[in-house]
Design an enzyme around this catalytic site. Sequence first.
Site: not given
Length: 752
Positions: A309, A691
């Site tokens: 990520r 997030e």
Amino acid sequence: MTNKMTPHESAIGHVTGTALYTDDLSTSFPGLLHAWPVLAPHAHALLTRLDANKALEEPGVVTTLTAADIPGEGDSGANKHDEPLFPQEVLYHSQPVAWVLGETQEAARLGAKRMEAEYRPLVPVLTMHDAMTAQSYHSGPHHIQRGNADEEIQRSPHRLSGELTIGGQEHFYLETMCAIARADQNDGVLVDSSTQHPAETQEVIARVLGIARNQVTVRCLRMGGAFGGKEVQANAWAAIAALGASKTKRPVRVRLPRALDMALTGKRHPFYARFTAGFESDGKLRGVALELFADGGWSLDLSDPVLWRALFHCDNAYLIPALDACGYVCKTHKTSQTAFRGFGGPQGMLVIEEILDRIARTLGLRPDVVRERNFYREGDVTHYGQPVKDAARIERIWTQLKRSSDFETRLAQTEAFNAQNEFTKRGLAITPVKFGISFTATFFNQAGAFVLLYRDGSVQVNHGGVEMGQGIHTKILRVASEALGVPAETIRVMPASTDKIPNTSATAASAGADLNGAAVLDACRQIRDRLAPVAAKMPGATFAEIVESAYKRRIPLFAHGYYRTPEIHFDPKTATGKPFHYYAYAAAVSEVEVDGFTGDCRLLRTDILEDVGDSLAPLIDRGQIEGGFMQGLGWLTIEELMWDQQGRLATAGASTYKLPSWSEMPPVFNVSFLERATEPGVIMGSKAVGEPPLMLAISVREAIRAAIAAFGARGIVPLDSPATPERIFFGIQDAKAVHEDAPHSAAGVLRK
Ligand code: LUZ
Ligand code: MOS
């Protein structure tokens, strides 16, 4: 119909203390046993002897748990099985090597102290740099590439190289790790666990006990925060509780007190980055070469997807025409670093923001202008081959936020303030966020629901998501209420349980409401379709009357729903594909004031514009944005993990680990949602919000750099993270030192 401004479904329970958490159940179990670990006093050692006899003499101690008690496989590692529950080789300081069960927690603790354990100490690897020297890696290099970055950098009119060290972060969920297990009929176990991933907790328990998963039920009432910390790391504690219950046939509770939770559980990955960038005179990027090192700690855990990520997000909102990025997961003798809100994305994004700020200061340009020039535009594709759908939103958000925050005027005011003040300087910065929504492991992007109607018209909704305070149940209530056309008060959302929905994914990756909401909608629509013909014949009837009538006509009043995210795929071999269903976008403007004598920093004002699509629950989303931003601010400015020479966590409590609080909130804090932002193909046009806001705190870090720069000649401002007062102080010293020979010192004002 639910009022869109409804508060969190448990808000009253939260503030009155009536909302039940796992540990609140302990009073319901007479005969409950308490577990306490035997902690290894070394970061790296061989366990040479373990003797339980003395421990068993301790009054109140019932039994101990060691490797000999394991009926199945003694390992709790979720992916790679590299986490022995009873290790022969100790891999981090305070690692549990055995457990003691007592009538009280105190008895178990005293028993654990009397456990005789001997060790042969080995040399630990305690820093990323030691790991790099020793080539101590869990994995890597992982590679992602577009074009020929080296060539582009060589051909560029300007180049720069640098490095950045990024600190980790403790989750500090208010509710520490907890599990209560009891034997149920058929040799199975029933486990209440504070876990983000009940299905995986179930899997690990089944593995440890050597039984099939259908014998294990894992339930999560709700959590007092998780932030990724309980995505895989709840499993070991639940497995110990289950093992204890299976051995003793009594209920067993594992509850880590704060200091143990901090010492034993993983954190956000610290990163070390090295970079070289080639760029044009207007600040546009031509090529970037990047090496990322993540400190994975003692076991692999989720470090690979975290690193990926980071690699996916090292572009943030910018087109990098040629990129060569590679990453390694370092193996160190520390806690096993794990998922934490953003999941590597924040670290990747911090690096490109660092690079762009350095480019701006190298060229004497305004950082906001350099950022803007590098934005993705409509039609652009990321370095992993995914088209940046809605790239125009980046600029739309940017422009709108600059206007609403009065950016230009305040930039001029900041300049004026700095010209008049020698010892105090202000900085203003704007940064964007583009964050990919979906689990990068494609198969996780599915969800189930099970909706039950009772004859009185009341509704029970089961779905695969767990509530951790983020408000997923509030959003699910809204979805079910609108889909069924009944008031939210008649609907009960059940706690996640593996005997209701099997094989669920973790509630993570910001995708909980997207995935489970769509599954609930699917189930509700089926029921609605079945009831429609009945309702058509009963004009004026209440919902309960329609349901009762449908029951009498032998129409099934329950349905399961299912959802899988369409069209996503990723090939790790070529590192290309479309891993994300869509991108969440946002931007923030922050203004800080820095004291040149102390390095102390105050956040004066933050303005945020967030693209949440059509919000499912605006109050919840606002809470996520404000909280996410503050958590990011903590990570980037005040929270600092320290390990001592023995590899022991020196900051294992709130007295030594500084957390953000009310006092760090910006006195002016404006949060707005992007309007006319319906997201097609997502539940009710909404977008993920868990997030992305965390990374808006990068605006604070960049504002600090601007303020530091103002003390000197505005050249490059190297600043490792977190930007604590010490680092800011020394940054100011450096900035002042280069004042004499810097190229842009004349006016000190950056150009557009
Ligand atoms: N967890 C995970 C995550 O397993 N895969 C992901 O891509 C992810 N992303 C964010 C947070 N948790
Ligand atoms: Mo996570 S970092 O549990 O989405």
